[in-house]
Scaffold this motif. Structure first.
Motif, PDB file in Angstrom:
ATOM      1  N   VAL A  72      28.327 -12.064 -36.087  1.00  0.00           N
ATOM      2  CA  VAL A  72      29.718 -12.043 -35.421  1.00  0.00           C
ATOM      3  C   VAL A  72      30.519 -10.762 -35.516  1.00  0.00           C
ATOM      4  CG1 VAL A  72      32.116 -13.373 -35.616  1.00  0.00           C
ATOM      5  CG2 VAL A  72      30.092 -14.551 -35.976  1.00  0.00           C
ATOM      6  N   ALA A  73      30.373 -10.209 -36.623  1.00  0.00           N
ATOM      7  CA  ALA A  73      30.986  -8.797 -36.650  1.00  0.00           C
ATOM      8  C   ALA A  73      30.413  -7.968 -35.501  1.00  0.00           C
ATOM      9  CB  ALA A  73      30.988  -8.124 -37.931  1.00  0.00           C
ATOM     10  N   ASP A  74      29.043  -7.803 -35.416  1.00  0.00           N
ATOM     11  CA  ASP A  74      28.477  -7.105 -34.395  1.00  0.00           C
ATOM     12  C   ASP A  74      28.860  -7.363 -33.105  1.00  0.00           C
ATOM     13  OD1 ASP A  74      26.796  -5.845 -35.887  1.00  0.00           O
ATOM     14  OD2 ASP A  74      24.912  -6.873 -35.721  1.00  0.00           O
ATOM     15  N   LYS A  75      29.109  -8.797 -32.819  1.00  0.00           N
ATOM     16  CA  LYS A  75      29.557  -9.220 -31.313  1.00  0.00           C
ATOM     17  C   LYS A  75      30.826  -9.058 -31.082  1.00  0.00           C
ATOM     18  CE  LYS A  75      26.018 -12.791 -30.564  1.00  0.00           C
ATOM     19  NZ  LYS A  75      25.692 -14.011 -30.702  1.00  0.00           N
ATOM     20  N   ALA A  76      31.897  -8.729 -32.061  1.00  0.00           N
ATOM     21  CA  ALA A  76      33.352  -8.542 -31.885  1.00  0.00           C
ATOM     22  C   ALA A  76      33.590  -7.028 -32.171  1.00  0.00           C
ATOM     23  CB  ALA A  76      33.906  -9.447 -32.812  1.00  0.00           C
ATOM     24  N   GLY A  77      32.529  -6.238 -32.493  1.00  0.00           N
ATOM     25  CA  GLY A  77      32.885  -4.898 -33.029  1.00  0.00           C
ATOM     26  C   GLY A  77      33.149  -4.039 -32.001  1.00  0.00           C
ATOM     27  N   ILE A  78      34.471  -3.059 -31.959  1.00  0.00           N
ATOM     28  CA  ILE A  78      34.714  -2.227 -30.969  1.00  0.00           C
ATOM     29  C   ILE A  78      34.633  -0.951 -31.451  1.00  0.00           C
ATOM     30  CG2 ILE A  78      36.089  -3.907 -29.723  1.00  0.00           C
ATOM     31  CD1 ILE A  78      38.626  -3.294 -30.913  1.00  0.00           C
ATOM     32  N   GLN A  79      34.398  -0.692 -32.666  1.00  0.00           N
ATOM     33  CA  GLN A  79      34.126   0.683 -33.106  1.00  0.00           C
ATOM     34  C   GLN A  79      33.133   0.619 -34.488  1.00  0.00           C
ATOM     35  OE1 GLN A  79      36.135   3.600 -35.749  1.00  0.00           O
ATOM     36  NE2 GLN A  79      36.966   4.464 -33.620  1.00  0.00           N
ATOM     37  N   PHE A  80      32.005   1.249 -34.430  1.00  0.00           N
ATOM     38  CA  PHE A  80      31.181   1.031 -35.539  1.00  0.00           C
ATOM     39  C   PHE A  80      31.131   2.501 -35.999  1.00  0.00           C
ATOM     40  CE2 PHE A  80      29.944  -2.263 -33.000  1.00  0.00           C
ATOM     41  CZ  PHE A  80      29.559  -3.316 -33.926  1.00  0.00           C
ATOM     42  N   ARG A  81      31.135   2.709 -37.470  1.00  0.00           N
ATOM     43  CA  ARG A  81      30.982   3.846 -38.095  1.00  0.00           C
ATOM     44  C   ARG A  81      30.224   3.457 -39.640  1.00  0.00           C
ATOM     45  NH1 ARG A  81      35.875   5.880 -40.002  1.00  0.00           N
ATOM     46  NH2 ARG A  81      34.715   7.768 -40.387  1.00  0.00           N
ATOM     47  N   LEU A  82      29.253   4.448 -39.694  1.00  0.00           N
ATOM     48  CA  LEU A  82      28.608   4.535 -40.905  1.00  0.00           C
ATOM     49  C   LEU A  82      29.463   5.327 -41.904  1.00  0.00           C
ATOM     50  CD1 LEU A  82      26.087   3.595 -42.347  1.00  0.00           C
ATOM     51  CD2 LEU A  82      24.920   5.354 -41.741  1.00  0.00           C
ATOM     52  N   LEU A  83      29.934   4.765 -42.982  1.00  0.00           N
ATOM     53  CA  LEU A  83      30.798   5.663 -43.770  1.00  0.00           C
ATOM     54  C   LEU A  83      29.995   6.229 -44.842  1.00  0.00           C
ATOM     55  CD1 LEU A  83      33.840   3.022 -44.681  1.00  0.00           C
ATOM     56  CD2 LEU A  83      33.295   4.722 -42.739  1.00  0.00           C
ATOM     57  N   ASN A  84      30.262   7.531 -45.231  1.00  0.00           N
ATOM     58  CA  ASN A  84      29.874   8.367 -46.339  1.00  0.00           C
ATOM     59  C   ASN A  84      28.323   8.684 -45.791  1.00  0.00           C
ATOM     60  OD1 ASN A  84      31.042   8.500 -48.582  1.00  0.00           O
ATOM     61  ND2 ASN A  84      30.025   7.008 -49.756  1.00  0.00           N
ATOM     62  N   ARG A  85      28.259   8.982 -44.280  1.00  0.00           N
ATOM     63  CA  ARG A  85      27.224   9.548 -43.611  1.00  0.00           C
ATOM     64  C   ARG A  85      26.357  10.796 -44.116  1.00  0.00           C
ATOM     65  NH1 ARG A  85      24.482   8.252 -38.706  1.00  0.00           N
ATOM     66  NH2 ARG A  85      25.867   6.835 -37.836  1.00  0.00           N
ATOM     67  N   ARG A  86      27.530  11.443 -44.898  1.00  0.00           N
ATOM     68  CA  ARG A  86      26.964  12.825 -45.299  1.00  0.00           C
ATOM     69  C   ARG A  86      26.255  12.541 -46.700  1.00  0.00           C
ATOM     70  NH1 ARG A  86      31.739  15.606 -43.872  1.00  0.00           N
ATOM     71  NH2 ARG A  86      31.387  15.707 -41.723  1.00  0.00           N
ATOM     72  N   LYS A  87      26.452  11.617 -47.339  1.00  0.00           N
ATOM     73  CA  LYS A  87      25.956  11.247 -48.935  1.00  0.00           C
ATOM     74  C   LYS A  87      24.465  10.560 -48.721  1.00  0.00           C
ATOM     75  CE  LYS A  87      30.281  11.505 -50.932  1.00  0.00           C
ATOM     76  NZ  LYS A  87      31.369  10.561 -52.037  1.00  0.00           N
ATOM     77  N   GLY A  88      24.012  10.232 -49.522  1.00  0.00           N
ATOM     78  CA  GLY A  88      22.538   9.564 -49.793  1.00  0.00           C
ATOM     79  C   GLY A  88      22.952   8.095 -49.151  1.00  0.00           C
ATOM     80  N   PRO A  89      21.601   7.636 -48.566  1.00  0.00           N
ATOM     81  CA  PRO A  89      21.542   6.271 -47.918  1.00  0.00           C
ATOM     82  C   PRO A  89      22.157   5.195 -48.819  1.00  0.00           C
ATOM     83  CG  PRO A  89      19.325   7.503 -47.779  1.00  0.00           C
ATOM     84  CD  PRO A  89      20.281   8.317 -48.295  1.00  0.00           C
TER      85      PRO A  89
END
Ligand code: FAD
Length: 622
Positions: A72-89
């Motif tokens: 549901v979050a994917d279907k309703a998402g209007i902005q996606f961000r991966l937080l801590n992108r510069r840190k380890g996965p």
């Protein structure tokens, strides 16, 4: 009402309730979701966003178990961000800002399309008991629903009180009445209960914001989805605005602190330390002259803007003044004032690791009522309670999660063993095995369990199987191909000049090295897709740590298998302090691993407990 007898009744259609009902129905239990307003199913009471650090891991795990929140979050998402992108996965957290209406719409559609799930609008006023077993729920209009098991997910509604400045009124959240009769029955059950509070910022009219003077923050160019079923967003994507509080804002707040519900002494409940109100920020971080505020549109066709970072319980006029002191907000209109809410919660140490309430049969609790805060924490508990309520009703084995397999396991263990002193929120730092429990491998950790339980739809099963095949094939290629330091030098990778051949998997573990670089040695390509390459890079990065953690996890799993018999009593154990006896009796740990984490537990006390468990089993087998 079509039917008046169910295997599972879920009370409450918030985030815990939706996931609980969806899980129970997928287990094959005849399920009813009873909630105050059908149209409010899936409402986001506070911020229009799902995921974040630690929370994103929970959503991925819910998805790996076939749950509904990530889809549901994917279907309703209007902005996606991966937080801590510069840190380890391991510590990166997927987050999506959602269109509130779309989220509700998709959640209601998903539940509506679930076989064996009926939605009933109504207020549950009390539980019906036969002895210590819950056998039904009574609605406020006099109707009764029979059930084998019940899950209570009433969120902030139990004896909810809304505060704005010195004004207070009863309410479950803004615009909703509280749940009082049910709260009174729970109070009469001799449970350990307490009061907590949380707050929300004022909502702003986006048409009155001067966006032209503000910086904006777009989403990621290549968005990370929550669900393993999806690879791209469904809705149009937007940017958020950024503004800042300033000296003038802080001045207004400081001068009016005594009028804040919290600082004026109108609230007794404890609030979330990690989600402080703007009053808290100004007092606790007095040396800071500015705080960042994200202006997040609440939807694609909604002028409402959520100013993230300034939740408050100051009076309305003060809110207007401090909000208008910020750049771009000089003429802003407030559509709904910020407020704080106080509510009852149940000490989660009274719950077992299936989230069933100790001392009662068939009654499960999930979500904010257990002292947590956040949609994701609520949904993850809903999933655990839903699976287990169905398991009890259908006479199947309990389904428990370990700290060694999931953040879900970490949260349930923290809650049921340690309890809460403030609203509990998930963080990656809570998971001791976080290098292994990553968001990217949630499916590898949990989908096999869901497959065994029969709750993973066919599309997920086939997607998972294809991914595992590709992953294994990719790993075999990387393990089998070996290169020398001089091969690596040709593509700019420095390694120890020891003449040793290294597998490509070992090379992939070098910081800054990815398959793109390694591929230069193989012009014909290695036949590994980008999606699998990312996963293999993460696996390689943590391979050495993972090996070490595996050994510790094995010890933990062994301790988890040392189970306390149901009739175990602590009173007759000589040498156990009265304080520990009290704590053990309250928590009633399921196993020795859980007992070891109780505050104040000592190695000597553990030896005494182990000896008594051993004696119990010897007596049983004699
Ligand atoms: P809810 O989402 O509250 O759902 C409860 C459901 O139970 C509702 O559908 C209600 O209708 C139903 N219900 C209640 N009583 C009955 C009854 N007797 N019979 C039938 N149905 C009933 N989280 C954060 O992470 N950060 C924040 O800053 C934050 N701020 C918040 C501020 C406010 C003002 C509020 C209200 C909540 C805030 N939250 C915040 C919390 C977040 O909303 C909850 O953590 C989350 O919604 C909890 O989910 P839940 O399913 O437990 O309860």
């Amino acid at each position: 009402m079509k039917q008046c007898s169910f295997d599972v009744v879920v009370v409450g259609g918030g985030h815990a309730g939706c996931e609980a009902a969806y899980a129970a129905a997928r287990m094959g239990a005849n399920t009813a979701l009873v909630t105050l307003k059908q149209s409010d199913i899936g409402v986001m009471s506070c911020n229009p966003a799902i995921g974040g650090l630690g929370k994103g891991h929970l959503v991925r795990e819910i998805d790996a178990l076939g749950g509904v929140m990530g889809v549901v979050a994917d279907k309703a998402g209007i902005q996606f961000r991966l937080l801590n992108r510069r840190k380890g996965p391991a510590v990166q957290g997927p987050r999506a800002q959602a269109d509130r209406k779309l989220y509700q719409e998709h959640m209601q559609r998903a539940l509506g399309a679930t076989p064996s799930l009926q939605i009933i609008e109504g207020e549950v006023a009390s539980f019906e008991f036969e002895g210590d077993t819950v056998v039904g729920v009574n609605l406020i209009d006099g109707a009764q629903i029979k059930t084998k098991t019940t899950i209570l997910t009433s969120g902030t509604f139990l004896n909810g009180v809304i505060h704005i400045g010195n004004e207070r009124k009863s309410g479950g959240r803004m615009g909703d009445k509280p749940s009082v009769p049910l709260a009174n029955q729970l109070l009469s059950l001799d449970l350990k209960m307490g009061r907590l509070k949380t707050g929300t910022p004022p909502r702003l009219n986006g048409e009155t914001i001067d966006w032209s003077v503000l910086d904006s923050q777009p989403g990621d160019e290549s968005p990370t989805m929550f669900s393993f079923l999806h690879d791209r967003p469904f809705a149009n994507q937007i940017s958020c605005g950024i503004t800042f509080t300033n000296e003038a804002t802080h001045d207004v707040i400081r001068k009016n602190l005594e009028h804040s519900s919290m600082y004026g002494g109108y609230i007794e409940g404890v609030g979330p330390r990690y989600c402080p109100s703007i009053e808290d920020k100004v007092v606790r971080f007095a040396d800071k002259t500015s705080h960042q505020v994200f202006l997040e549109p609440e939807g694609l066709s909604d002028k409402t803007v959520y100013p993230n970072g300034i939740s408050t319980s100051l009076p309305y006029e003060v809110q207007v003044n401090y909000v208008r002191s910020m750049k771009g907000l000089e003429s802003v209109e407030i559509l709904q004032p910020g407020y704080a809410i106080e509510y009852d919660f149940v000490d989660p140490r009274a719950l077992s690791s299936t989230l069933e309430l100790g001392g009662y049969h068939g009654l499960f609790l999930a979500g904010q009522i257990n002292g947590t805060t956040g949609y994701e924490e609520a949904a993850a508990q809903g999933l655990v309670a839903g699976l287990n309520a169905a398991a009890v009703a259908l006479d199947r084995d309990p389904i428990t999660f370990s700290r060694a397999d999931s953040y879900i396991g970490v949260m349930v263990d923290d809650l049921t063993t340690l309890g809460v002193t403030e609203p509990y929120r998930m963080f990656t730092s809570r998971a001791e095995y976080r290098l292994t429990l990553r968001a990217d491998n949630a499916d590898q950790r949990l989908s096999p369990l869901a497959q065994d339980l029969g709750i993973l739809g066919p599309d997920r099963v086939s997607g998972f199987e294809v991914k595992m095949e590709e992953l294994q094939a990719g790993r075999a290629i990387l393990d089998n191909l070996k290169v020398t330091p001089s091969d690596l030098e040709k593509i700019g990778i420095t390694s120890k000049k020891d003449g040793q051949k290294r597998s490509l998997f070992q090379v992939l573990s070098f910081p800054g090295t990815d398959l793109g670089t390694i591929n230069q040695l193989y012009p014909e390509g290695l036949g590994i897709s980008d999606r699998i390459a990312v996963q293999l890079k993460n696996d390689a990065t943590y391979a050495t740590y993972a090996e070490r953690q595996k050994r510790e996890m094995e010890v933990l799993k062994r301790d988890e298998k040392t189970i306390f018999p149901e009739t175990f009593v602590y009173d007759d154990i000589d040498g156990l302090s009265s304080e520990l006896r009290k704590k053990l009796t309250l928590v009633r740990p399921d196993n020795i691993a859980q007992a070891a984490r109780i505050e104040g537990m000592t190695p000597a006390a553990l030896v005494l407990l182990l000896a008594k468990i051993k004696k119990f089993h010897q007596a049983k087998s004699a």
